[in-house]
Design a protein around this motif. Structure first.
Motif, PDB file in Angstrom:
ATOM      1  N   THR A  75     144.747  -9.124 -71.399  1.00  0.00           N
ATOM      2  CA  THR A  75     146.133  -9.513 -71.707  1.00  0.00           C
ATOM      3  C   THR A  75     146.315 -10.957 -71.261  1.00  0.00           C
ATOM      4  N   THR A  76     147.218 -11.201 -70.351  1.00  0.00           N
ATOM      5  CA  THR A  76     147.332 -12.538 -69.768  1.00  0.00           C
ATOM      6  C   THR A  76     146.281 -12.689 -68.672  1.00  0.00           C
ATOM      7  N   GLY A  77     145.799 -13.895 -68.476  1.00  0.00           N
ATOM      8  CA  GLY A  77     144.773 -14.140 -67.478  1.00  0.00           C
ATOM      9  C   GLY A  77     145.342 -14.193 -66.076  1.00  0.00           C
ATOM     10  N   ALA A  78     144.457 -14.076 -65.080  1.00  0.00           N
ATOM     11  CA  ALA A  78     144.887 -14.094 -63.681  1.00  0.00           C
ATOM     12  C   ALA A  78     145.554 -15.414 -63.321  1.00  0.00           C
ATOM     13  N   GLU A  79     145.021 -16.530 -63.837  1.00  0.00           N
ATOM     14  CA  GLU A  79     145.607 -17.830 -63.529  1.00  0.00           C
ATOM     15  C   GLU A  79     147.011 -17.953 -64.097  1.00  0.00           C
ATOM     16  N   GLU A  80     147.197 -17.456 -65.309  1.00  0.00           N
ATOM     17  CA  GLU A  80     148.522 -17.523 -65.924  1.00  0.00           C
ATOM     18  C   GLU A  80     149.520 -16.669 -65.166  1.00  0.00           C
ATOM     19  N   ARG A  81     149.086 -15.521 -64.689  1.00  0.00           N
ATOM     20  CA  ARG A  81     149.977 -14.656 -63.915  1.00  0.00           C
ATOM     21  C   ARG A  81     150.382 -15.328 -62.611  1.00  0.00           C
ATOM     22  N   GLN A  82     149.440 -15.970 -61.954  1.00  0.00           N
ATOM     23  CA  GLN A  82     149.747 -16.678 -60.718  1.00  0.00           C
ATOM     24  C   GLN A  82     150.733 -17.813 -60.984  1.00  0.00           C
ATOM     25  N   ARG A  83     150.538 -18.516 -62.070  1.00  0.00           N
ATOM     26  CA  ARG A  83     151.424 -19.622 -62.403  1.00  0.00           C
ATOM     27  C   ARG A  83     152.842 -19.138 -62.672  1.00  0.00           C
ATOM     28  N   LEU A  84     152.969 -18.063 -63.451  1.00  0.00           N
ATOM     29  CA  LEU A  84     154.294 -17.516 -63.739  1.00  0.00           C
ATOM     30  C   LEU A  84     154.953 -16.968 -62.474  1.00  0.00           C
ATOM     31  N   SER A  85     154.167 -16.321 -61.625  1.00  0.00           N
ATOM     32  CA  SER A  85     154.711 -15.774 -60.385  1.00  0.00           C
ATOM     33  C   SER A  85     155.229 -16.880 -59.478  1.00  0.00           C
ATOM     34  N   ALA A  86     154.462 -17.985 -59.364  1.00  0.00           N
ATOM     35  CA  ALA A  86     154.895 -19.095 -58.514  1.00  0.00           C
ATOM     36  C   ALA A  86     156.126 -19.789 -59.071  1.00  0.00           C
ATOM     37  N   ARG A  87     156.218 -19.871 -60.389  1.00  0.00           N
ATOM     38  CA  ARG A  87     157.330 -20.592 -61.002  1.00  0.00           C
ATOM     39  C   ARG A  87     158.612 -19.770 -61.064  1.00  0.00           C
ATOM     40  N   LEU A  88     158.482 -18.488 -61.345  1.00  0.00           N
ATOM     41  CA  LEU A  88     159.669 -17.658 -61.583  1.00  0.00           C
ATOM     42  C   LEU A  88     160.046 -16.789 -60.381  1.00  0.00           C
ATOM     43  N   GLY A  89     159.091 -16.470 -59.521  1.00  0.00           N
ATOM     44  CA  GLY A  89     159.409 -15.670 -58.340  1.00  0.00           C
ATOM     45  C   GLY A  89     160.013 -14.320 -58.700  1.00  0.00           C
ATOM     46  N   ASN A  90     161.070 -13.934 -57.971  1.00  0.00           N
ATOM     47  CA  ASN A  90     161.701 -12.634 -58.180  1.00  0.00           C
ATOM     48  C   ASN A  90     162.461 -12.531 -59.503  1.00  0.00           C
ATOM     49  N   ARG A  91     162.645 -13.652 -60.176  1.00  0.00           N
ATOM     50  CA  ARG A  91     163.313 -13.592 -61.484  1.00  0.00           C
ATOM     51  C   ARG A  91     162.491 -12.813 -62.504  1.00  0.00           C
ATOM     52  N   LEU A  92     161.220 -12.624 -62.206  1.00  0.00           N
ATOM     53  CA  LEU A  92     160.394 -11.816 -63.100  1.00  0.00           C
ATOM     54  C   LEU A  92     160.905 -10.388 -63.237  1.00  0.00           C
ATOM     55  N   PHE A  93     161.685  -9.919 -62.257  1.00  0.00           N
ATOM     56  CA  PHE A  93     162.189  -8.545 -62.290  1.00  0.00           C
ATOM     57  C   PHE A  93     163.480  -8.416 -63.094  1.00  0.00           C
ATOM     58  N   LEU A  94     164.045  -9.537 -63.550  1.00  0.00           N
ATOM     59  CA  LEU A  94     165.317  -9.475 -64.272  1.00  0.00           C
ATOM     60  C   LEU A  94     165.255  -8.606 -65.540  1.00  0.00           C
ATOM     61  N   PRO A  95     164.205  -8.712 -66.361  1.00  0.00           N
ATOM     62  CA  PRO A  95     164.161  -7.821 -67.533  1.00  0.00           C
ATOM     63  C   PRO A  95     164.199  -6.341 -67.172  1.00  0.00           C
ATOM     64  N   ALA A  96     163.571  -5.977 -66.037  1.00  0.00           N
ATOM     65  CA  ALA A  96     163.582  -4.565 -65.637  1.00  0.00           C
ATOM     66  C   ALA A  96     164.993  -4.095 -65.304  1.00  0.00           C
ATOM     67  N   LEU A  97     165.850  -4.989 -64.806  1.00  0.00           N
ATOM     68  CA  LEU A  97     167.228  -4.609 -64.466  1.00  0.00           C
ATOM     69  C   LEU A  97     168.068  -4.344 -65.705  1.00  0.00           C
ATOM     70  N   ILE A  98     167.611  -4.849 -66.847  1.00  0.00           N
ATOM     71  CA  ILE A  98     168.365  -4.624 -68.083  1.00  0.00           C
ATOM     72  C   ILE A  98     168.425  -3.142 -68.420  1.00  0.00           C
ATOM     73  N   VAL A  99     167.359  -2.406 -68.085  1.00  0.00           N
ATOM     74  CA  VAL A  99     167.285  -0.986 -68.468  1.00  0.00           C
ATOM     75  C   VAL A  99     168.397  -0.175 -67.796  1.00  0.00           C
ATOM     76  N   PRO A 100     168.509  -0.155 -66.453  1.00  0.00           N
ATOM     77  CA  PRO A 100     169.594   0.627 -65.851  1.00  0.00           C
ATOM     78  C   PRO A 100     170.976   0.083 -66.169  1.00  0.00           C
ATOM     79  N   LEU A 101     171.106  -1.245 -66.278  1.00  0.00           N
ATOM     80  CA  LEU A 101     172.417  -1.813 -66.601  1.00  0.00           C
ATOM     81  C   LEU A 101     172.877  -1.375 -67.990  1.00  0.00           C
ATOM     82  N   THR A 102     171.962  -1.367 -68.933  1.00  0.00           N
ATOM     83  CA  THR A 102     172.309  -0.906 -70.283  1.00  0.00           C
ATOM     84  C   THR A 102     172.719   0.554 -70.277  1.00  0.00           C
TER      85      THR A 102
END
Length: 316
Positions: A75-102
């Protein structure tokens, strides 16, 4: 009208995709298992009980013969995941919050605004249907925001599901087992035994046996939903509700919670206790259970008190 059948179709489509991806990788056992599960969701309500039973037996055969294997699709590579994690931090969990909110916001809007009069959703299925809608919306938002490869969600879903294996469908199977037990009259047998043992008029002891039975049956069957119809038919309705006049809502809700206490203490609840240990690669496969036992026992004692006070003392 959007009905429960739409959710079955959505789940069936997901399992079909995973089956095709497994087939592409020549993982024949995985492909067959998820294809059979997809068929049960897509056509299960349109075929006989015998056909559904044969589908289940075929899945059991594949799993029992070791046909399910772990996968590690690209899927996505390890380097890309590290880059996204460093840049976005906990904001990566925002899409998951859409499910219970909806699910929550949509249910409130549908039930307490004129929207509910449109008959858009099947009655009493609004929350579950909106939960499915939330999953689709969250997936779309994540794809537009993170721009992963097109097949990344399907491949990641397959990787996770293949890691869990047959335990992923254990709750569904055990819930069906509970319904079979109820239809077979197991609840009536247990109710007769309980009536013979419990002294007449002992409300607290009846509550105690009901909560204990919920926990023990859950530990045996691995799922509170499987134990629930048995214990409710045995003690909940005939004794606590009909004979002693207890509050049904408190008995039902907190009684189910007593069953969840049993879930925390049994390896039969593989999807809750054994799967996390496997995914975390713990040396002690029962390590999760050991950490939960103290909490489960304390919570079970609280459940007994809540049922007794809430269903009888406050009600009467």
């Amino acid at each position: 009208m959007i009905t429960y059948e739409w959710l079955y179709g959505l789940a069936g489509a997901a399992f079909t995709i995973w089956s095709l991806l497994s087939l592409h990788d020549r993982r024949w056992g995985n492909a067959g298992f998820w294809a059979l599960l997809a068929a049960s969701f897509l056509i299960g309500s349109h075929v006989s009980d015998l056909v559904n039973g044969l589908l289940v037996l075929a899945m059991v055969a594949i799993a029992g013969l070791g046909g399910l294997k772990r996968s590690d699709p690209p899927t996505t590579g390890a380097e890309e995941r590290q880059r996204l994690s460093a840049r976005l931090g906990n904001r990566l969990f925002l899409p998951a919050l859409i499910v219970p909110l909806t699910a929550v916001a949509g249910t409130l809007l549908y039930n307490y605004t004129p929207l509910g009069q449109t008959g858009l959703f099947e009655a009493r299925r609004e929350t579950l249907i909106l939960f499915g809608v939330g999953v689709v919306v969250a997936l779309g938002v994540a794809m537009l925001w993170l721009r992963p490869p097109l097949l990344a969600p399907a491949q990641e879903g397959r990787r996770l599901l293949d890691s869990i294996g047959w335990a992923a469908i254990l709750p569904q199977m055990l819930a069906a087992l509970g319904a079979v037990f109820a239809l077979a009259g197991v609840g009536e047998i247990i109710g007769g035994l309980a009536s013979a043992v419990i002294p007449q008029g002992s409300v607290f002891l009846t509550v105690l046996v009901f909560a204990l039975g919920m926990a023990l049956f859950t530990m045996i069957m691995g799922n509170a939903f499987a134990a629930y119809p048995v214990m409710v038919a045995a003690i909940g309705i005939p004794l606590l509700v009909q004979q002693y006049g207890g509050r049904p809502a408190a008995i039902g809700a907190v009684g189910m919670l007593a069953g969840f206490c049993g879930t925390l203490m049994t390896p039969m609840a593989a999807n809750f206790n054994i799967v996390p240990a496997a995914l975390l690669e713990l040396k002690d496969q029962n390590g999760v259970i050991r950490q939960q036992i103290g909490t489960a026992l304390a919570l079970w004692v609280c459940n007994v008190a809540i049922i007794y006070v809430g269903a009888f003392l406050l009600w009467n």
